[in-house]
Design a protein around this motif. Structure first.
Motif, mmCIF file in Angstrom:
data_model
loop_
_atom_site.group_PDB
_atom_site.id
_atom_site.type_symbol
_atom_site.label_atom_id
_atom_site.label_comp_id
_atom_site.label_asym_id
_atom_site.label_seq_id
_atom_site.Cartn_x
_atom_site.Cartn_y
_atom_site.Cartn_z
ATOM 1 N N GLU A 26 10.681 36.315 -19.005
ATOM 2 C CA GLU A 26 11.138 35.176 -18.277
ATOM 3 C C GLU A 26 12.835 35.293 -18.099
ATOM 4 O O GLU A 26 13.231 34.669 -17.521
ATOM 5 N N GLN A 27 13.218 35.826 -19.330
ATOM 6 C CA GLN A 27 14.831 35.765 -19.411
ATOM 7 C C GLN A 27 15.319 36.658 -18.378
ATOM 8 O O GLN A 27 16.253 36.210 -17.653
ATOM 9 N N LEU A 28 14.757 37.641 -17.844
ATOM 10 C CA LEU A 28 15.260 38.665 -16.912
ATOM 11 C C LEU A 28 14.975 37.866 -15.626
ATOM 12 O O LEU A 28 15.846 37.757 -14.681
ATOM 13 N N LEU A 29 13.772 37.309 -15.345
ATOM 14 C CA LEU A 29 13.782 36.535 -14.011
ATOM 15 C C LEU A 29 14.712 35.316 -13.991
ATOM 16 O O LEU A 29 15.368 35.226 -12.866
ATOM 17 N N ASN A 30 15.127 34.659 -14.994
ATOM 18 C CA ASN A 30 15.969 33.638 -14.895
ATOM 19 C C ASN A 30 17.446 34.159 -14.521
ATOM 20 O O ASN A 30 18.145 33.648 -13.778
ATOM 21 N N THR A 31 17.625 35.285 -15.131
ATOM 22 C CA THR A 31 19.078 35.988 -15.001
ATOM 23 C C THR A 31 19.121 36.479 -13.400
ATOM 24 O O THR A 31 20.259 36.175 -12.786
ATOM 25 N N VAL A 32 18.160 36.945 -12.898
ATOM 26 C CA VAL A 32 18.350 37.549 -11.419
ATOM 27 C C VAL A 32 18.271 36.337 -10.359
ATOM 28 O O VAL A 32 18.991 36.390 -9.471
ATOM 29 N N LYS A 33 17.581 35.419 -10.981
ATOM 30 C CA LYS A 33 17.723 34.273 -9.990
ATOM 31 C C LYS A 33 19.106 33.488 -10.161
ATOM 32 O O LYS A 33 19.566 33.000 -8.825
ATOM 33 N N ARG A 34 19.721 33.526 -11.188
ATOM 34 C CA ARG A 34 21.171 33.320 -11.092
ATOM 35 C C ARG A 34 22.026 34.017 -10.375
ATOM 36 O O ARG A 34 23.011 33.872 -9.727
ATOM 37 N N LEU A 35 21.960 35.618 -10.381
ATOM 38 C CA LEU A 35 22.480 36.389 -9.680
ATOM 39 C C LEU A 35 22.360 36.087 -8.110
ATOM 40 O O LEU A 35 23.249 36.010 -7.265
ATOM 41 N N LYS A 36 21.158 35.713 -7.642
ATOM 42 C CA LYS A 36 20.749 35.508 -6.337
ATOM 43 C C LYS A 36 21.361 34.119 -5.837
ATOM 44 O O LYS A 36 21.828 34.044 -4.678
ATOM 45 N N ASN A 37 21.711 33.204 -6.829
ATOM 46 C CA ASN A 37 22.227 31.959 -6.345
ATOM 47 C C ASN A 37 23.744 31.865 -6.632
ATOM 48 O O ASN A 37 24.489 30.881 -6.349
ATOM 49 N N GLY A 38 24.499 32.917 -6.909
ATOM 50 C CA GLY A 38 25.883 33.102 -7.390
ATOM 51 C C GLY A 38 26.200 32.676 -8.468
ATOM 52 O O GLY A 38 27.489 32.006 -8.525
ATOM 53 N N GLU A 39 25.117 32.185 -9.356
ATOM 54 C CA GLU A 39 25.749 31.215 -10.763
ATOM 55 C C GLU A 39 26.079 32.137 -11.705
ATOM 56 O O GLU A 39 26.760 31.789 -12.794
ATOM 57 N N LEU A 40 26.126 33.546 -11.534
ATOM 58 C CA LEU A 40 26.356 34.476 -12.637
ATOM 59 C C LEU A 40 27.537 35.098 -12.545
ATOM 60 O O LEU A 40 27.557 36.037 -11.514
ATOM 61 N N SER A 41 28.856 34.788 -13.212
ATOM 62 C CA SER A 41 30.065 35.447 -12.916
ATOM 63 C C SER A 41 29.946 36.883 -13.610
ATOM 64 O O SER A 41 29.297 37.091 -14.468
ATOM 65 N N HIS A 42 30.988 37.592 -12.997
ATOM 66 C CA HIS A 42 30.846 39.158 -13.326
ATOM 67 C C HIS A 42 32.405 39.547 -13.000
ATOM 68 O O HIS A 42 33.025 39.188 -12.293
ATOM 69 N N ASP A 43 32.780 40.923 -13.942
ATOM 70 C CA ASP A 43 33.908 41.418 -13.400
ATOM 71 C C ASP A 43 35.187 40.294 -13.620
ATOM 72 O O ASP A 43 35.814 40.560 -12.505
#
Length: 387
Positions: free
Chosen positions: A370-387
């Protein structure tokens, strides 16, 4: 007078011919051919180099009158090789076109042998000379300190050891500084990469090497395969969230080579697994769902690196579980726990996942279920910042 200069002229001409044709000639002479720990003498030596962390013998030569020789076609780029057959180490040689001469050495201590004749070997010869010079200065420093101690201090073993430790520390600092200076002065030579990997990494933390030296390495030197090897080692030592991920590569089931760096520009879930691993197989539904959730919007792909050693078991598992698609790529070196990628990522158990950003930096570790699914959902919604 013409006869006097004939032999040097022939040798010079032979050297030019060897370089022009990409050929090498190695000639070695031993002052003593007696082994160090075993009775007897060195009768045969071997030209070897490392391939995927394994020592591979590429040629052999018999020792006659304490002399030996190798000749052949040099690699496309200068490559570190070793001459083995001793019982106390090996002779370090950098293989490239030209005449390579191993200075007379004792078979009891082959690692102390010095090699000259071609650019890379000449550079490493200079480094060996520097190391010996620093060693002499270190001994002189120790003798000088001892000579200045009073009889009362000399009679106190603990006090003497305290002075010795201080001198040893000073000697180490001096050697580290001299080595760093030498590398900075020879960054145009791939030998500098060899010294960084085998010497400087013993003195400095990987992040120091990356921050202080990597940016200064010339573009031509960066093209050498040792640069990528060193970069992976340094990134492995520095690996944490926000830092660059080491590059890994392997072969797909149909024999194509795919690397992590080829997927730059996308989010990548680097997934280490094995067909025999039950917890790994439990993750298959979650990975499938993660790919379905993200679709094309998040530019998310999975690179599964199998540590299987038998190809049929690996590929059968992929087929049976319907794991292959355009966004789920599979690679392996079929080396089991000896896979180089496991060492780079310090992996001791599977499954293990690392999420990597489009710029190649680590975003997270051990994302599963579930942690993986929650993370990729945040990626899709632009909620996970990076770089």
């Amino acid at each position: 007078m013409r006869i006097r200069y004939a032999l040097p002229l022939l040798l010079f001409t032979a050297s030019l011919a060897a370089n022009a044709q990409g050929q090498f000639v190695i000639k070695g002479t031993m002052l003593s051919d007696s082994l160090c720990y075993s009775k007897g003498t060195v009768r045969k030596v071997y030209l070897t180099h490392e391939v995927n962390s394994q020592e591979v013998v590429v040629d052999s030569a018999y020792v006659t009158n304490k002399q030996f020789a190798f000749k052949g076609t040099a690699p496309a780029v200068m490559t570190p090789y070793a001459i083995t057959g001793f019982d106390n180490g090996a002779v370090q040689v950098f293989l490239e076109p030209g005449n390579i001469v191993i200075q007379p050495f004792s078979a009891k201590f082959p690692a102390q042998a010095k090699v000259k004749g071609t650019p890379a070997n000449n550079t490493f010869f200079e480094y060996q000379e520097l190391s010996e010079q620093m060693d002499r200065k270190g001994r002189e420093r120790m003798d000088s300190v001892k000579a200045g101690l009073s009889l009362a201090v000399l009679a106190n073993k603990m006090a003497v050891q305290s002075y010795q430790k201080s001198v040893i520390s000073a000697n180490n600092f001096a050697l580290q500084a001299a080595t760093m200076r030498f590398v900075c002065q020879h960054l145009e030579s791939p030998v500098s990469l060899y010294i960084m990997k085998n010497h400087l990494l013993q003195y400095f933390k990987p992040d120091i090497i990356e921050e202080q030296l990597f940016n200064a390495v010339p573009a031509d030197t960066r093209k050498h395969p040792m640069y990528k090897q060193l970069l992976n080692i340094v990134r492995s030592g520095n690996m944490q969230i926000g830092k660059p991920a080491p590059d890994v590569e392997g072969q797909t089931p149909d024999g194509k080579t795919v690397s992590l760096s080829q997927l730059r520009g996308k989010y990548v879930l680097l997934d280490f697994w094995a067909s025999w691993c039950v917890p790994c197989r439990r993750e298959f539904p979650f990975i499938k769902q993660a790919l379905k959730v993200t679709g094309d919007k998040a530019q998310f792909v999975v690179l599964s690196y199998s540590i299987d050693s038998k190809k049929n078991e690996w590929t059968d598992c992929i087929t049976k579980n319907k794991l292959a698609n355009e966004d789920w790529k599979h690679i392996s070196t079929l080396k089991g726990w000896d896979s180089e990628a496991l060492k780079l990522y310090n992996i001791t158990t599977v499954p293990c996942t690392i999420l990597i950003s489009p710029k190649g930096n680590v975003l997270g570790f051990d994302l599963r279920g579930e942690q993986l699914l929650n993370t990729v959902k945040r990626l899709k919604n632009g909620e996970l910042s990076h770089d």
